[in-house]
Write a protein that holds these residues in place. Sequence first.
Motif, short mmCIF file in Angstrom:
data_model
loop_
_atom_site.label_atom_id
_atom_site.label_comp_id
_atom_site.label_asym_id
_atom_site.label_seq_id
_atom_site.Cartn_x
_atom_site.Cartn_y
_atom_site.Cartn_z
N TRP A 1 0.98 -1.78 5.92
CA TRP A 1 0.69 -0.65 5.04
C TRP A 1 -0.81 -0.41 4.85
O TRP A 1 -1.23 0.68 4.46
CB TRP A 1 1.34 -0.88 3.67
N SER A 2 -1.63 -1.41 5.13
CA SER A 2 -3.08 -1.28 4.95
C SER A 2 -3.71 -0.31 5.94
O SER A 2 -4.90 0.00 5.84
CB SER A 2 -3.76 -2.65 5.03
N SER B 1 -1.90 -0.28 -0.76
CA SER B 1 -1.14 -0.83 0.36
C SER B 1 -0.62 -2.23 0.03
O SER B 1 0.50 -2.60 0.40
CB SER B 1 -2.01 -0.89 1.62
N VAL C 1 2.28 -1.67 -2.46
CA VAL C 1 3.47 -1.16 -1.78
C VAL C 1 4.17 -2.25 -0.97
O VAL C 1 5.39 -2.28 -0.89
CB VAL C 1 3.10 0.03 -0.87
N SER C 2 3.36 -3.16 -0.41
CA SER C 2 3.93 -4.23 0.44
C SER C 2 4.87 -5.15 -0.35
O SER C 2 5.67 -5.88 0.23
CB SER C 2 2.82 -5.06 1.08
#
Length: 309
Positions: A254-255, A302, A305-306
Motif C-alpha cells: 500500500w505504500s 498506507s 490501511v495495511s
Amino acid sequence: MSTTTSIKEELNEKGGFQIWWRLLRPHTLTASIIPVFVGTMFALTGHHINILLFLAMLLASILIQTATNMFNEYYDFVRGLDNEKSVGIGGTIVRDGISPKKVLGLALSFFGIAMLLGVYICIESSWWIAAIGLICMLFGYLYTGGPLPIAYTPFGELSSGFFMGTVIIGISYFIQTETLTTSVIWLSIPIAIFIGGIMMSNNIRDLDGDKENGRRTVAILLGRKNAVRFLAAMFSSAYFLTAFYIFAGVLPIWSILAFLSIIKAADVIKKFRGKTKPLEMMPAMAATGKTNTLYGLLLGVSLLVSNFF
C-alpha cells in the motif's frame, strides 16, 4: 512608501494574531508533525496505540520546533543577520517591533511546556526518553544559538533530518511499543531526507544573504544550480529507498501511495530553476514543505490501511 511597508505588502504580512502565527513559521511544522504521525502509524501495524501518548508526543514535537524557530528569529537578529528586508523569517522582531527578549522568553516557555509533556511521556513509557528529549532540545537551541550555530555550517540538513526525522520517529514508535526495531530506523530515512530537504530549500533561497554573513551551508558550497540538483537527488534517493523497502517487505504494498507525492517534488525543482531572488523562490520553499507533508501523510495512511487488508 518605506522599504518595510513594501516588504510586508509583498509578503502579505498582516498584524494582530498573524504576527505570532508567523513567528511559529507554520510552513515548517510539517517537519515536527509528520515524523510523529509516521512513527505512530508504524507502531499501529503490530500493536494498539495510546492516543494520549500520541497527542502528547505530537504537541511536544511541535513545541520544540516552534521554540527552535523562535531561537532562530532571536539569534539571527542579535547577530545582525536579519533586517526588515529579510525574507523567510517571521519578521516579528525586525518588521513588527516585538521585543527580542519577549521572543526569547516565549521560546524558553515552549521548551518548558515540552519538558512537562516529556515527564508524562516518560511516566507512561521510559525515563530514557527524557535524556533523548533533552538532547533534541539542546540541538534545537544549538541550531542557531551557541558560539557556532549548526545552521551556519554544512551540517544543518543532516542535523535537522536526523533529529526531526529518525529520532522523533524512533521515539514515537518506542513509546507505543516499548521496543525499537531496525525496520523503524530504515523507515525513518526517507522522512529524514525530506526534512533535510526543507532545510536545503531554505538555504538555497537564502544563499546570497547567508554567504554575505559568513555562513558555510551546503547550498553555498555547491552553488545555487548544483544545490538545486542536489535537492533533486535527495528527493530521488528518498523515493528509491521507499521502493526498495516495499520490495524488501519493510513497507506494505500500500505504500505505493506515497509515490503520488512525486508530482509535488518535481514541482519544487521546477519552481527553483532559473530563480535567483528570495521572493521568487518562496513558492519553491513552500512546495518543499508540502512534499514532505504529502509523502508522510500518504505513507502513514498506507501503514494504517495495511492493518485492515
